[in-house]
Design a protein around this motif. Structure first.
Motif, PDB file in Angstrom:
ATOM      1  N   GLN A   9       0.824  -1.213   0.000  1.00 54.01           N
ATOM      2  CA  GLN A   9       0.000   0.000   0.000  1.00 54.01           C
ATOM      3  C   GLN A   9       0.859   1.264   0.000  1.00 54.01           C
ATOM      4  OE1 GLN A   9      -0.796  -2.680   1.654  1.00 54.01           O
ATOM      5  NE2 GLN A   9      -3.005  -2.998   1.535  1.00 54.01           N
TER       6      GLN A   9
ATOM      7  N   GLN B  56      -2.711   3.056 -10.055  1.00 56.46           N
ATOM      8  CA  GLN B  56      -3.994   2.820  -9.377  1.00 56.46           C
ATOM      9  C   GLN B  56      -4.938   3.987  -9.558  1.00 56.46           C
ATOM     10  OE1 GLN B  56      -4.030   0.964  -5.512  1.00 56.46           O
ATOM     11  NE2 GLN B  56      -1.807   0.956  -5.509  1.00 56.46           N
TER      12      GLN B  56
ATOM     13  N   PHE C 105      -1.577  -8.007  -1.769  1.00 60.08           N
ATOM     14  CA  PHE C 105      -1.855  -6.603  -2.082  1.00 60.08           C
ATOM     15  C   PHE C 105      -0.912  -6.049  -3.134  1.00 60.08           C
ATOM     16  CE2 PHE C 105      -3.043  -7.000   2.518  1.00 60.08           C
ATOM     17  CZ  PHE C 105      -4.399  -7.070   2.270  1.00 60.08           C
TER      18      PHE C 105
ATOM     19  N   HIS D 169      -6.220  -0.531  -0.858  1.00 56.03           N
ATOM     20  CA  HIS D 169      -5.086   0.355  -1.151  1.00 56.03           C
ATOM     21  C   HIS D 169      -5.439   1.792  -0.806  1.00 56.03           C
ATOM     22  CE1 HIS D 169      -1.813  -1.882  -3.121  1.00 56.03           C
ATOM     23  NE2 HIS D 169      -2.751  -2.803  -3.181  1.00 56.03           N
TER      24      HIS D 169
END
Lengths: 198, 250
Positions: free
Chosen positions: A38, A47, B19, B122
């Motif tokens: 992340q 993203q 992830f 995320h």
């Protein structure tokens, strides 16, 4: 159980340390694997780019197609339900009116039937009375006739009886050798018959 | 890399590997335009939402079938939420809030499929969602109310002496909103998935595996709940912020 878990935890810790060591040795992919993906800022533009496209497409589809359609369906249904309820209310009212009309018709028919029955009864009574009167008159006439005939028969029978009596008396007198006096016989017969016949 | 340790203990712990953002084709670097697993799962999310809300309502039936019922249920829930929380004049923004709710719900739920990728775990994704809400709500607030919007920070019901202090607190809390808004969602998603992975890792030990599988099942059930609740919370908070923007008076 707890010791097993502890053991597993320590091996896991050792494992991540080892991974970190190999990551430090060089491989860039391994580095991101050991940390939090992340926080790997190198993937952020990717993203964000795809997210913006996704949201754009989704917003377009929802606002142009899906949501108006669902809103239309729901309001249609609401309208249909309201319309049906109103129609049902109307039908209920009509049914009530029909029931009232039916009841009224029934009551009217009953009254009418009563009237007809009464009228018929009166008519029949009248006819009956007339028939009875006629019958009475006929009976009276016949009675009178019968009486008349009876009287006739009676008078004729009295005359016959006098005749027979006179003849018999005359014959008797003759057979005794006497001479029958017509007038005396008649008188004797008449005087004897007075009181018996009449 | 750590294959020796894995072979020795039979354990493999990669709770965060799920992830990773990876290119769909090949192993190259992730540029902003590269089709990645993010792209794939966002596409699947859109496809699923279209299947539910567009294909499902194709019949436009007065008496709905199951799929149409679910679509209408989702519509009704969000519509009522916007109307109840933010007021009738917020219904103008209903399509955007519906978009947010459907995207987050479906991303969360699809992320629970084994081998899948959870886009909402995320911070980049949830951060953009939260910032979009924050910026648009602030803009709406100023456009609709002008400087009156600043009344949101000036608590007139408090004593005058306290108002400056409260104003500072209000401003800070206002700017913290997108942070909590985004981290709440991403954190919940990430934590749940990581916990499942950790429990699943223990399943390699025969003695613990029944317990581990039981735990995975339990956490999975919990995660289904959390997936929906977090989407709901994100949406209702958006409505609350929108209400603040439309009716800033306390």
């Amino acid at each position: 159980m707890f010791s097993l878990l502890q053991e597993a935890a320590t091996t896991a810790a050792g494992h991540t340390e080892e991974a970190a060591a190999t990551a430090a040795a060089g491989a860039e992919a391994a580095e991101s694997a050991s940390g939090m993906p992340q926080l790997d800022f190198s993937t952020f533009p990717n993203q964000i780019f795809w997210l913006v496209i996704t949201l754009g497409v989704l917003y377009w589809v929802l606002s142009r197609i899906a949501l108006p359609r669902i809103a239309a369906v729901i309001s249609d249904r609401q309208g249909a339900i309201t319309g049906d309820l109103m129609a049902a209310e109307e039908f209920k009212q009509k049914a009530k009116e029909a029931e009232a009309a039916y009841d009224k018709a029934l009551a009217d028919a009953r009254v009418e039937a009563g009237k007809i029955v009464a009228a018929n009864r009166a008519e029949i009574q009248k006819e009956l009375d007339a028939a009875i009167a006629r019958a009475d008159a006929e009976i009276a006439a016949r009675t009178a006739e019968s009486e008349k005939r009876l009287a006739e028969i009676r008078t004729s029978s009295a005359a016959d009886a006098r005749e027979v009596a006179r003849d018999v008396t005359g014959e008797l007198v003759r057979s005794f050798g006497g001479k029958a006096d017509e007038a005396a016989v008649d008188q004797a017969v008449d005087s004897r018959m007075k009181g018996t016949v009449q | 890399m750590a294959t020796e340790a894995e072979e020795a203990t039979g354990l493999s712990f990669h709770p965060m590997e799920q992830f990773l953002v990876k290119p769909l084709f090949g192993d190259g670097p992730v540029h902003w335009y590269t089709p990645t697993n993010v792209t794939l799962w966002m596409f699947i999310t859109v496809a699923a939402i279209v299947a539910l809300l567009v294909m499902g309502t194709r019949g436009r039936a007065i008496v709905p079938n199951r799929v149409q019922s679910v679509a209408e249920l989702a519509y009704g829930m969000v519509h009522k939420m916007v109307e109840d929380v933010a007021g009738k004049d917020a219904l103008k923004y209903f399509p955007y809030i519906m978009t947010l709710f459907m995207f987050i719900t479906f991303s969360n739920m699809l992320g629970l499929l084994p081998k899948s990728f959870t886009t909402t775990s995320h911070i980049a994704v949830t951060g953009v969602l939260a910032l979009a809400v924050f910026i648009s709500v602030t803009v709406i607030g100023f456009v609709k109310n002008g400087t009156h919007f600043l009344g949101l920070f000036w608590v007139t019901s408090a004593p005058l002496a306290l108002r400056p202090i409260l104003a500072v607190i209000e401003v800070i809390s206002y700017f913290v909103r997108p942070v909590s808004h985004s981290i709440r969602l991403a954190g919940n998603m990430m934590a749940g998935h990581a916990v499942i992975k950790v429990f699943a890792g223990f399943a390699a030990i025969a003695a613990i595996s029944p317990l581990s599988i039981l735990a995975v099942t339990a956490v999975y059930g919990l995660e289904v709940l959390v997936s929906f609740i977090q989407a709901y919370v994100f949406t209702i908070l958006t409505c609350v912020y929108l209400k603040d923007a439309l009716h800033p008076a306390h």
